[in-house]
Design an enzyme around this catalytic site. Structure first.
Site, mmCIF file in Angstrom:
data_model
loop_
_atom_site.group_PDB
_atom_site.id
_atom_site.type_symbol
_atom_site.label_atom_id
_atom_site.label_comp_id
_atom_site.label_asym_id
_atom_site.label_seq_id
_atom_site.Cartn_x
_atom_site.Cartn_y
_atom_site.Cartn_z
ATOM 1 C CB SER A 161 8.050 -2.382 -7.209
ATOM 2 O OG SER A 161 7.113 -1.553 -6.603
ATOM 3 C CG ASP A 210 0.391 -4.020 -4.227
ATOM 4 O OD1 ASP A 210 0.214 -2.371 -4.415
ATOM 5 O OD2 ASP A 210 1.397 -4.642 -4.561
ATOM 6 C CG HIS A 255 3.541 -2.513 -3.178
ATOM 7 N ND1 HIS A 255 3.849 -3.452 -4.582
ATOM 8 C CD2 HIS A 255 4.933 -2.680 -3.418
ATOM 9 C CE1 HIS A 255 4.813 -2.489 -4.827
ATOM 10 N NE2 HIS A 255 5.814 -2.271 -4.545
#
Length: 311
Positions: A158, A248, A278
């Site tokens: 991320s 996501d 995610h």
């Protein structure tokens, strides 16, 4: 959007998370990620040893944790530097401990976790500088750490994927590979996947906008080291594996980043995790895909460490 029963079970659990004594919205965000990770990551594997160190800098110290894999030898081992996610404003040792332990044992590499400075207390480029300085320090002190400086890779998830990408453009010639797990590659929120998943699951657009505001000062709005989608020069970037999740909001940005790397003649493998959301790497209590991703990253690391040995 068709979500699997397991994903719906996780989302139902996330809605019920209760936080206590949060001081403000930032503290609330940080505690939420810690609680989610603690409750959903599953059993934490035993490793041979965990060491904590502080890397001295001019005005501060960078805390790191060193995870030695089970079955470690006295020989110099390969190493993986792990840069955590959390929208640049959250995350740390506790949120990623379970994932890092799995990685260490599966890869048989020493995993070094960087607890870089977070926004808004420390906006860009503080966190990036910590990551770059840590990689340099690890290479310079490889003998002391018992690792092989010619066998070092980097993994980021991320926001950590954005940071890892930037690190690699600066000093990637000293790294054998990088893995980007659902990287946060852009701050524009204008892709189709952001339109589809504006309100989740897991991430939402408003939270993302606020996080980037905390992280990125106005005068840095067009800095490619903060926003990987703007990078034109990938000259130092090593072989790369990009893991993407189907449901996501960041998936389209991740695809574009991988495509940009390929267009710059970087060796890139993209792996698409169907049905995943995610942050799925924190959901090993319920999702088998976490171990699948660990296995895939370990195989990729092994291939590139072997290439290093051959050279």
């Amino acid at each position: 959007m068709q979500l699997t029963p397991k994903i719906n079970q996780i989302l139902s659990h996330l809605e019920k998370i209760q936080l206590f004594n949060a001081q403000d919205s930032m503290d609330d965000t940080r505690k939420y990620l810690e609680t989610m990770s603690f409750q959903l990551s599953g059993k934490r594997e035993a490793v041979a040893m965990i060491e904590e160190l502080n890397i001295p800098q001019e005005n501060h110290q960078i805390p790191i944790k060193i995870y030695r894999p089970k079955g470690k030898t006295n020989q110099e081992e390969p190493a993986i530097i792990y840069i955590h996610g959390g929208w640049f404003i959250a995350g740390g040792f506790e949120t990623h401990d379970a994932v890092v332990r799995k990685l260490a044992n599966k890869t048989k590499a020493t995993v070094i976790f960087v607890d870089y400075r977070l926004a808004p207390e420390h906006p860009f480029p503080a966190g990036l500088n910590d990551c770059i300085d840590t990689v340099k320090w690890i290479i310079e002190n490889s003998e002391l750490l018992g690792i092989d400086k010619n066998k070092i890779g980097i993994i980021g998830d991320s926001a950590g994927g954005a940071l890892a990408t930037a690190v690699s453009t600066q000093i990637g010639e000293q790294l054998k590979f990088q893995v980007l797990i659902y990287p946060a590659a852009d701050n524009q929120f204008n892709t189709q996947s952001w339109k589809t998943y504006e309100n989740g699951p897991v991430l939402n657009k408003q939270g993302g906008i606020e996080a980037w505001k905390h992280y990125l000062p106005e005068h840095e709005f067009n800095n490619p080291l903060a926003i990987p989608i703007l990078i034109k020069d990938f000259k130092n970037t090593p072989r790369t594996l990009v893991l993407l999740a189907e449901h996501d909001p960041l998936v389209d940005d991740g695809k574009t980043l991988a495509e940009n790397m390929k267009n710059a003649n970087i060796s890139v493998t993209t792996s698409f995790y169907k049905d995943m959301v995610h942050g799925f790497m924190h959901m090993g209590e319920i999702l088998d895909e976490v171990q699948t991703a660990i296995d895939e990253m370990a195989e990729f690391a092994s291939q590139n460490f072997e290439t290093a040995r051959a050279n």
